[in-house]
Structures are given as C-alpha cells and as structure tokens.
Design an enzyme around this catalytic site. Structure first.
Site, PDB file in Angstrom:
ATOM      1  N   VAL A  94     -13.247 -20.592   2.725  1.00 10.22           N
ATOM      2  CA  VAL A  94     -14.321 -21.603   1.665  1.00 10.22           C
ATOM      3  C   VAL A  94     -15.356 -21.395   1.853  1.00 10.22           C
ATOM      4  O   VAL A  94     -16.333 -21.931   1.315  1.00 10.22           O
ATOM      5  CB  VAL A  94     -13.796 -22.440   0.865  1.00 10.22           C
ATOM      6  N   TYR A  95     -15.716 -21.280   3.304  1.00  6.32           N
ATOM      7  CA  TYR A  95     -16.802 -21.245   3.523  1.00  6.32           C
ATOM      8  C   TYR A  95     -17.815 -20.133   3.428  1.00  6.32           C
ATOM      9  O   TYR A  95     -17.902 -19.464   3.351  1.00  6.32           O
ATOM     10  CB  TYR A  95     -16.648 -20.960   5.615  1.00  6.32           C
ATOM     11  N   ALA A  96     -18.583 -21.134   3.181  1.00  8.57           N
ATOM     12  CA  ALA A  96     -19.855 -20.400   1.717  1.00  8.57           C
ATOM     13  C   ALA A  96     -19.052 -19.907   1.259  1.00  8.57           C
ATOM     14  O   ALA A  96     -19.927 -18.179   0.641  1.00  8.57           O
ATOM     15  CB  ALA A  96     -20.250 -19.825   2.149  1.00  8.57           C
ATOM     16  N   ASP A  97     -18.167 -20.100   0.093  1.00  5.08           N
ATOM     17  CA  ASP A  97     -17.527 -19.243  -0.537  1.00  5.08           C
ATOM     18  C   ASP A  97     -17.048 -17.566  -0.556  1.00  5.08           C
ATOM     19  O   ASP A  97     -16.989 -16.746  -0.789  1.00  5.08           O
ATOM     20  CB  ASP A  97     -18.269 -18.958  -1.710  1.00  5.08           C
ATOM     21  N   GLY A  98     -16.407 -18.022   0.908  1.00  2.00           N
ATOM     22  CA  GLY A  98     -15.808 -16.242   1.537  1.00  2.00           C
ATOM     23  C   GLY A  98     -17.315 -15.393   2.108  1.00  2.00           C
ATOM     24  O   GLY A  98     -16.723 -14.863   3.503  1.00  2.00           O
TER      25      GLY A  98
END
Length: 327
Positions: free
Chosen positions: A52-56
């Site tokens: 989920v960091y930066a939506d992948g």
C-alpha cells in the site's frame, strides 16, 4: 554493518533497516536510488516496503532499482499485505486477498520471492488460522522465505505465534513483528515485547526516531522542509510535539552533547540495542540523512545514559503489569 538473526530463525538482517514509506510519493527515483546505494555500500541488507505504500509505487520503484543498481541476492526484501483502501474494512487478512496481494507484490518487485512477508495488521473479521494459513502457503510455495506480522497487539501476537509453533514442520514460525517503538513510544513494552521475547519473534521497530522528533529538529520551530510542515505528514508528527515529548527530547540532546554525537545517534542507538530488537527501520528522506543515521554503527550508549533515558521516558504500567512485589 553488524548482522542479527531475526527472531529464532536462520534469517540474518542488518541491524538497521531501510524503510520505503515515502518512495514514489515524496521520494523520487533519483533520491531512492541514492538511498539504496548508500545503504547497500554501508552493509545494509534489510529493505522494508508494503503493497500500500504509494499504492504499490514503492514496490515498483524498488523493483526497478534492483534491475541494475543493487544485486537482488545482497538484499533482504520485506513487504506487507493486508491493508486495504476501504473505509468499511481497513484490513483484509483473508487467504484470497493475501495471496493475491503477494502475487501482485512479486510482479511489482520483479522477483520470484520475498525474504520476509508480513501481515500488515490484525483482521478481526477473518479467522486467525485462515490468515496464518496464507503465510504457510506462501512459504511452502517458495514465494516467501520467512513470515511475520505487523501491528498486532500482545494477545494477538501471542495467539498467532503459539498457533504456528503448535505444529512444527507444518506451520511457519513467525520470524518478526513490526511495531512503532522509540523513546517517545514505548507502548510495546507492556505486552508485545514480552510476548515476542518469550516466543522467539524478532522486533522490527518502525519510527525509531519518534517520527523525526527525536532528532531535535522540532525543539524550537517546525522546519519548512520537514514532514511536520507537510500537509500529508503533519498529523503524523503532531502527537509527538507535546510537553512530555519535549522533556524526552531535551534529555536525548543533553546525552548527545555529553557524548559529542547527535541526538539522532543517541535515540537510534537506544532502540537498536533494546532486548528483542532485531533492526529499527529508518525512513530517511535524503542520502545525507541516511548516512548520518548509519554512522551510529560504532556507538554503544554507556549504561548510565541508558538508565537516565529509561527513567525520563518510562511509560506508566499499572496493574496487572507492574511488579507484584510493589503491591
């Protein structure tokens, strides 16, 4: 850099880890490349990310850098799954979601396996044995080498680790738990850390510098280029800007002055060498910040300074956690 075993497993990690929370968001490709190169050249191995960091985007950027900058075999790549952008259900620990997320992570990272795969948080809506079964499947299939958890409370950690230990050779031992831990946040000492120590689960502290506050840069004002001044991260930093935190930061600064080092070094050395800690995860924004953090390698705090910092930052633990001899 010194290497440590992660819990009671054979996996060895550098005793400082590199976090990627801001990658592909506030940290671009050039800055990320500089960070990774500095970390690797210093002997760092553990790189922590999440789907989920930066939506992948953080995983994708890390995978892109692995193509030519740093050999894959030199790194211990850790990622997480289970968080979902759904206000109705913040976490999904179901077997289907977790295994699909792992496959997507591997594709973004451009690798056949991750060294450490972690459940990002406890999901009360999914039976725990189903969540843990996904870890077993990931390891048995070779897509993950080791498994861990993140943001589990003490009883959740104890239940999960005990379940995994109940069938040795069939279930995957939990190698680690990732939790926030610093001189400004010692809540894990109440139940999580004792459980981890007893069950052989290594602790990976996140925000070991108190979300940047323990560096001392917020003592007099909020620097305009800091996370505390950004719209995205200001609310993350704000809880550690109260009077209690200020007293702890003052004590850290006093200790740093006495040792002729920076407050960053004192705060990081303190958490790095706490019992049960495997590797604090550093989320540096620049290579200069990371270089400064990694220079803590040769520092060990004197016992009297550790005791003083313990005293000034001691959390209040009352019944049933206090020493029964005091009752």
């Amino acid at each position: 850099m010194e290497q440590r075993h992660l819990g009671r497993t054979g996996l060895r990690v550098s005793r400082i880890g590199l976090g990627t929370l801001t990658w592909a968001r506030n940290t671009g490709e050039r800055e990320a490349a500089d960070l990774l190169k500095v970390f690797w050249e210093a002997g760092g191995t553990l790189v922590d990310t999440a789907d989920v960091y930066a939506d992948g985007g953080a995983e994708y950027l890390l995978g892109k850098l692995l193509e030519g900058l740093v050999p894959r075999r030199d790194l211990v790549i850790a990622t997480k799954a289970g968080s979902v952008p759904d206000p109705e259900r913040r976490f999904d620990g179901s077997r289907g979601h977790l295994l699909d997320a792992l496959d997507a992570s591997l594709e973004r990272l451009g690798t056949d396996y991750v060294d450490l795969w972690q459940v990002h948080a406890f999901d009360p809506m999914t039976p725990l044995d189903e969540t843990l079964g996904a870890l077993d499947m990931a390891v048995s299939s070779g897509r993950a080498r080791y498994a861990g958890i993140s943001n589990f409370s003490g009883w959740q950690l104890a239940k999960a680790a005990t379940w995994q230990l109940a069938a040795p050779g069939t279930r995957t031992r939990l190698a680690s738990t990732q939790m926030e831990y610093s001189l400004l946040q010692r809540g894990v000492e109440r139940e999580v850390l004792p459980a981890a120590l007893d069950l052989g689960v290594g602790l990976l502290p996140s925000s070991p510098l108190g979300r940047g506050v323990l560096t001392g840069k917020y003592r007099h004002a909020t620097p305009p280029d800091s996370r505390g001044a950004s719209d995205l991260m200001a609310a993350f930093v704000a809880p550690y800007l109260d009077e209690e935190a200020a007293r702890i930061v003052d004590a850290v600064t006093t200790a740093a002055d006495g040792l002729a080092v920076s407050p960053l070094h004192v705060a990081l050395a303190w958490v790095r060498d706490r019992p049960g800690v495997a590797a604090p995860i550093i989320g540096a924004r620049t290579s200069q910040q990371l270089t400064a953090a990694l220079s803590v390698e040769g520092l060990s705090l004197p016992d009297e300074i550790c005791r003083a910092l313990d005293d000034v930052s001691a959390p209040v633990h009352r019944y049933p956690d206090q020493d029964w001899s005091e009752l």
